[in-house]
Design a protein around this motif. Structure first.
Motif, PDB file in Angstrom:
ATOM      1  N   PRO A  16      51.172  32.886   3.770  1.00 33.81           N
ATOM      2  CA  PRO A  16      50.499  31.590   3.915  1.00 33.81           C
ATOM      3  C   PRO A  16      50.916  30.917   5.218  1.00 33.81           C
ATOM      4  O   PRO A  16      51.983  31.216   5.779  1.00 33.81           O
ATOM      5  CB  PRO A  16      51.001  30.796   2.703  1.00 33.81           C
TER       6      PRO A  16
ATOM      7  N   PRO B  95      52.604  28.344   7.600  1.00 34.79           N
ATOM      8  CA  PRO B  95      53.808  27.545   7.375  1.00 34.79           C
ATOM      9  C   PRO B  95      53.486  26.061   7.238  1.00 34.79           C
ATOM     10  O   PRO B  95      52.541  25.555   7.851  1.00 34.79           O
ATOM     11  CB  PRO B  95      54.647  27.814   8.627  1.00 34.79           C
ATOM     12  N   LYS B  96      54.275  25.385   6.423  1.00 32.72           N
ATOM     13  CA  LYS B  96      54.097  23.947   6.245  1.00 32.72           C
ATOM     14  C   LYS B  96      54.563  23.203   7.500  1.00 32.72           C
ATOM     15  O   LYS B  96      55.503  23.621   8.171  1.00 32.72           O
ATOM     16  CB  LYS B  96      54.891  23.462   5.038  1.00 32.72           C
ATOM     17  N   ALA B  97      53.904  22.095   7.781  1.00 33.53           N
ATOM     18  CA  ALA B  97      54.299  21.270   8.923  1.00 33.53           C
ATOM     19  C   ALA B  97      55.682  20.672   8.673  1.00 33.53           C
ATOM     20  O   ALA B  97      56.010  20.270   7.556  1.00 33.53           O
ATOM     21  CB  ALA B  97      53.281  20.167   9.142  1.00 33.53           C
ATOM     22  N   LYS B  98      56.498  20.632   9.720  1.00 35.05           N
ATOM     23  CA  LYS B  98      57.841  20.065   9.610  1.00 35.05           C
ATOM     24  C   LYS B  98      57.810  18.575   9.940  1.00 35.05           C
ATOM     25  O   LYS B  98      57.112  18.162  10.868  1.00 35.05           O
ATOM     26  CB  LYS B  98      58.802  20.786  10.557  1.00 35.05           C
TER      27      LYS B  98
ATOM     28  N   THR C   9      64.706  23.975   8.896  1.00 39.04           N
ATOM     29  CA  THR C   9      63.709  24.621   8.044  1.00 39.04           C
ATOM     30  C   THR C   9      62.592  23.666   7.658  1.00 39.04           C
ATOM     31  O   THR C   9      61.417  24.039   7.627  1.00 39.04           O
ATOM     32  CB  THR C   9      64.381  25.167   6.768  1.00 39.04           C
ATOM     33  N   HIS C  10      62.947  22.424   7.372  1.00 35.59           N
ATOM     34  CA  HIS C  10      61.977  21.498   6.806  1.00 35.59           C
ATOM     35  C   HIS C  10      61.733  20.262   7.661  1.00 35.59           C
ATOM     36  O   HIS C  10      60.892  19.430   7.314  1.00 35.59           O
ATOM     37  CB  HIS C  10      62.439  21.054   5.413  1.00 35.59           C
ATOM     38  N   LYS C  11      62.470  20.100   8.756  1.00 36.90           N
ATOM     39  CA  LYS C  11      62.245  18.930   9.596  1.00 36.90           C
ATOM     40  C   LYS C  11      62.691  19.199  11.024  1.00 36.90           C
ATOM     41  O   LYS C  11      63.395  20.177  11.303  1.00 36.90           O
ATOM     42  CB  LYS C  11      62.960  17.698   9.034  1.00 36.90           C
TER      43      LYS C  11
END
Length: 342
Positions: A221, A223-226, A296-298
């Motif tokens: 999928p 990747p999610k936006a950080k 990873t997330h921000k």
């Protein structure tokens, strides 16, 4: 169904495997340390850290007894410090419950802090010859192409299916070399993007190659936006050294040291007021250049000011770090590397 891949794969591996330090002495401890390091780090970059770590902490007992700041300093530069914190927790359990040696049992390995399915499988198969799969991103990519399978490899059901395929193909007499060979194939030949199929020992068996789809596999999928997060940094120097604060013991970069910093946007005046609360009076000299650090997330978007102050007593959790202490004692996250060099 796919014809057996182990014979050509193992033959290729024997002729082409890299001479890596943890392959020279493949003890359970060495494999464990290397696999944890390699979770987020390229092999070439990890080798100096691995050698330094093993020299300082040659066995689980040494790891268990290491002072936390010294342990984080050994790990400095590798990032994702929760990995080494979990390693120390696991080492203490190994010393308390297993006499200082990692257990030769997949389920017991899997139960240790920080050891997931892949790492447990790697240790069990390579160190102890236990027929356990070790399925990481490299292996998922290899099997997506081998079976021409466009299922989402990030889905648990897909991972379970691919893991069963890895196990079905595993020669029970040589599970360790088989797992290592798959990892090596994914690292050297069956690479992300366009693989080097001309040099692959399995190209004649590969259904993705036969269909001309190898470059489009595996399917993942987007990747999610950080989330961007402003961080204001105060790089303050006194005759006693650089001002550092310890981060909280839980959460992001837990327990590490950093220059004075706040996860919000502060003006120079607000920065002065925040430092005055710990007794530090700063004379600002210049603005720090903007910088960014991706987690990873921000994404930290760093800015701030550089200044000088008189040395003063500091509350708990704050220190003046002399240059030699910054070099040898205090582990500082890579996010601040550019500022500390300055």
């Amino acid at each position: 169904m796919l014809r057996p891949i182990a014979p050509p794969l193992l033959q290729w591996f024997q002729a082409n495997k890299r001479l890596l330090p943890f392959r020279q002495e493949p003890s359970a401890y060495h494999i464990w340390v290397s696999e944890i390091m390699l979770q987020q780090t390229r092999v070439a970059a990890a080798i100096p850290y691995y050698n330094r770590f093993i020299e300082a902490l040659p066995d689980p007992a040494a790891l268990a007894a290491c002072e936390p700041d010294a342990l984080r300093k050994l790990w400095q530069g590798l990032g994702y410090y929760n990995r080494v914190n979990n390693m120390q927790k696991a080492a203490r359990i190994v010393c308390e419950q297993y006499g200082g040696d990692l257990p030769a049992d997949y389920d017991a390995l899997r139960a240790l802090p920080g050891i997931g399915d892949y790492t447990a499988g790697a240790i069990a198969s390579i160190a102890f010859g236990i027929p356990a799969p070790a399925v990481d991103g490299n292996v998922l990519r290899v099997f997506a192409r081998l079976y021409n399978d466009d299922a989402d490899v990030m889905q648990p059901a897909t991972k379970r299916l691919f893991t069963q395929r890895v196990l079905d193909q595993m020669p029970k007499a040589t599970p360790g070399p088989y797992n290592e060979a798959l990892m090596e194939l994914g690292a050297l030949i069956c690479v992300p993007g366009t693989p080097h199929c001309e040099g692959c020992p399995l190209s004649g068996l590969c259904q993705g190659y036969a269909a001309g789809r190898q470059a489009s596999l595996p399917v993942k999928p987007a990747p999610k936006a950080k989330m961007p997060v402003p961080v204001t940094v105060a790089l303050v120097q006194s005759p006693a050294g650089i001002l550092l604060q310890r981060r909280p013991n839980k959460g992001l970069l837990a327990g590490l040291w950093q220059p004075a910093a706040w996860e919000r946007e502060l003006s120079k005046q607000e920065l002065s007021a925040a430092l005055e609360k710990i007794g530090v009076q700063v004379q600002w000299e210049q603005a720090l250049p903007p910088a960014r650090h991706v987690f990873t997330h921000k994404i930290w978007q760093l800015s701030g000011w550089r200044g000088i102050a008189e040395a003063c007593s500091l509350p708990e959790g704050w220190v003046w770090a002399a240059p030699e202490e910054l070099e040898n004692l205090y582990a500082v996250p890579n996010a601040y590397a550019a500022y500390l060099r300055k």
